[in-house]
Write an enzyme that holds these catalytic residues in place. Structure first.
Site, PDB file in Angstrom:
ATOM      1  N   ASN A  66       0.891  -0.759   0.226  1.00 46.42           N
ATOM      2  CA  ASN A  66      -0.132  -0.126   0.292  1.00 46.42           C
ATOM      3  C   ASN A  66       0.764   1.342   0.043  1.00 46.42           C
ATOM      4  O   ASN A  66       2.505   1.276   0.131  1.00 46.42           O
ATOM      5  CB  ASN A  66      -0.724   0.062   1.338  1.00 46.42           C
ATOM      6  N   CYS A  75      -4.436  -7.814  -4.198  1.00 47.87           N
ATOM      7  CA  CYS A  75      -5.054  -6.476  -5.200  1.00 47.87           C
ATOM      8  C   CYS A  75      -5.595  -7.277  -6.625  1.00 47.87           C
ATOM      9  O   CYS A  75      -4.575  -7.636  -7.499  1.00 47.87           O
ATOM     10  CB  CYS A  75      -3.809  -5.566  -5.537  1.00 47.87           C
ATOM     11  N   GLU A 210     -10.250   2.370   0.796  1.00 46.67           N
ATOM     12  CA  GLU A 210      -8.976   1.381   1.264  1.00 46.67           C
ATOM     13  C   GLU A 210      -7.854   1.631   2.761  1.00 46.67           C
ATOM     14  O   GLU A 210      -7.446   2.291   3.038  1.00 46.67           O
ATOM     15  CB  GLU A 210      -8.058   1.653  -0.029  1.00 46.67           C
TER      16      GLU A 210
HETATM   17  N1  API Z   1      -5.358  -1.840   0.038  1.00 49.54           N
HETATM   18  C1  API Z   1      -5.900  -3.001  -0.178  1.00 49.54           C
HETATM   19  C2  API Z   1      -4.876  -3.589  -0.699  1.00 49.54           C
HETATM   20  C3  API Z   1      -5.501  -3.097  -2.616  1.00 49.54           C
HETATM   21  C4  API Z   1      -6.444  -3.518  -2.510  1.00 49.54           C
HETATM   22  C5  API Z   1      -7.359  -2.288  -3.907  1.00 49.54           C
HETATM   23  N2  API Z   1      -6.773  -2.327  -4.396  1.00 49.54           N
HETATM   24  C6  API Z   1      -8.039  -3.799  -5.627  1.00 49.54           C
HETATM   25  O1  API Z   1      -7.635  -3.398  -6.212  1.00 49.54           O
HETATM   26  O2  API Z   1      -7.848  -5.063  -4.280  1.00 49.54           O
HETATM   27  C7  API Z   1      -6.262  -3.813   1.464  1.00 49.54           C
HETATM   28  O3  API Z   1      -4.908  -3.385   2.237  1.00 49.54           O
HETATM   29  O4  API Z   1      -6.103  -5.414   1.445  1.00 49.54           O
END
Ligand code: API
Length: 276
Positions: A66, A75, A210
């Protein structure tokens, strides 16, 4: 050290993508935060690293950081960019690849129409699988947040999600409730906070605050989690069109024990080099 990178996005959820196969590096949290900084660095929601696999039978290892510098399990929008990146960089010629992450193997596939479909694996719901501090595994939990008590559903797509249904996603207090949910003490590893408005049985609008990045224009695992939560609540039927501020994703799920399939775009904006 000089690092080559590609700037990419999936529906405006943007990434710095690094080739860790042909470049050798190990980045500190400070360097990761610098890469993610939209004023002093390149700027992105997450940094994605392509590595050689550590286990047999898969093509690559996929690491996700992140913008706050923390490494996370999954992600979804990044997975679509991952397969586009390894093709554009000549790291593979296979349209479908197997990719290991911190929490299992996913399978992104380049489609003939330019979109990407990803088998995101099987969603998990038990509190200890999220992790979420709770005694039972029910579809709806009550969470005291700021001055409200929210009805949330918890879903793990490898990473943790708390989804609540709102009447009007554009008017939802995402800026206030988002960080309060993200940092709620009942989520020991914090959580991604989804705000879902049901449009009909096959369509929702979604905003996600997020973990480690704040509100993004789209969240792939958040879209998977919201669709799955809506199906479990009896509000939705598969497939589900998920409209985010950055555009639409299609999510399909056959029910308990089945994987979630996510389809959407992946775009390379530019490539560059940065001195770290
Ligand atoms: N912020 C998320 C990771 C990125 C998820 C997101 N950008 C996606 O497309 O799934 C976490 O800390 O679990």
């Amino acid at each position: 050290m000089k690092l080559k990178f590609s700037k990419m996005h999936g529906l405006g959820n943007d990434f710095v993508v690094l080739d860790g196969v042909r470049q050798q590096f190990s980045l500190t949290p400070e360097q990761l935060r610098y890469l993610g900084d939209r004023h002093f660095g390149v700027g992105c929601d997450q940094i994605l690293v392509v590595e050689k696999p550590t286990r047999p039978g898969v093509d690559f290892r996929y690491r996700i950081f992140n913008a706050d510098g923390g490494e996370v399990e999954q992600c979804g929008n990044g997975a679509r960019c991952f397969v586009r990146f390894v093709h554009e960089q000549g790291l593979t010629g296979k349209p479908e690849i197997l990719v290991e992450t911190m929490k299992g193997v996913i399978a992104p596939r380049l489609e003939a129409d330019g979109n990407v479909t990803v088998d995101m694996g099987i969603p998990r719901f038990l509190p200890e699988e999220i992790p979420f501090l709770n005694d039972d595994d029910s579809i709806i939990h009550h969470l005291d947040v700021a001055d409200d008590t929210l009805e949330i559903s918890v879903v793990s797509m490898g990473n943790p999600h708390a989804v609540n249904v709102v009447a009007d996603v554009d008017g939802a207090p995402v800026g206030v409730q988002g960080p309060a949910i993200e940092n709620h003490p009942r989520f020991p590893q914090r959580v991604n906070a989804g705000f879902m408005q049901v449009l009909d049985r096959h369509a929702i609008k979604l905003r996600v605050y997020e973990r480690g990045a704040g509100e993004t224009l789209a969240c792939g695992t958040g879209a998977c989690a919201a669709a799955v939560a809506g199906i479990r609540r009896g509000l939705l039927d598969s497939p589900v069109r998920v409209t985010t501020r950055g555009g639409d994703l299609s999510i399909a799920w056959g029910g308990a024990g089945c994987p979630v399939l996510m389809t959407g775009p992946a775009v390379t904006v530019f490539s560059g080099e940065i001195e770290l």
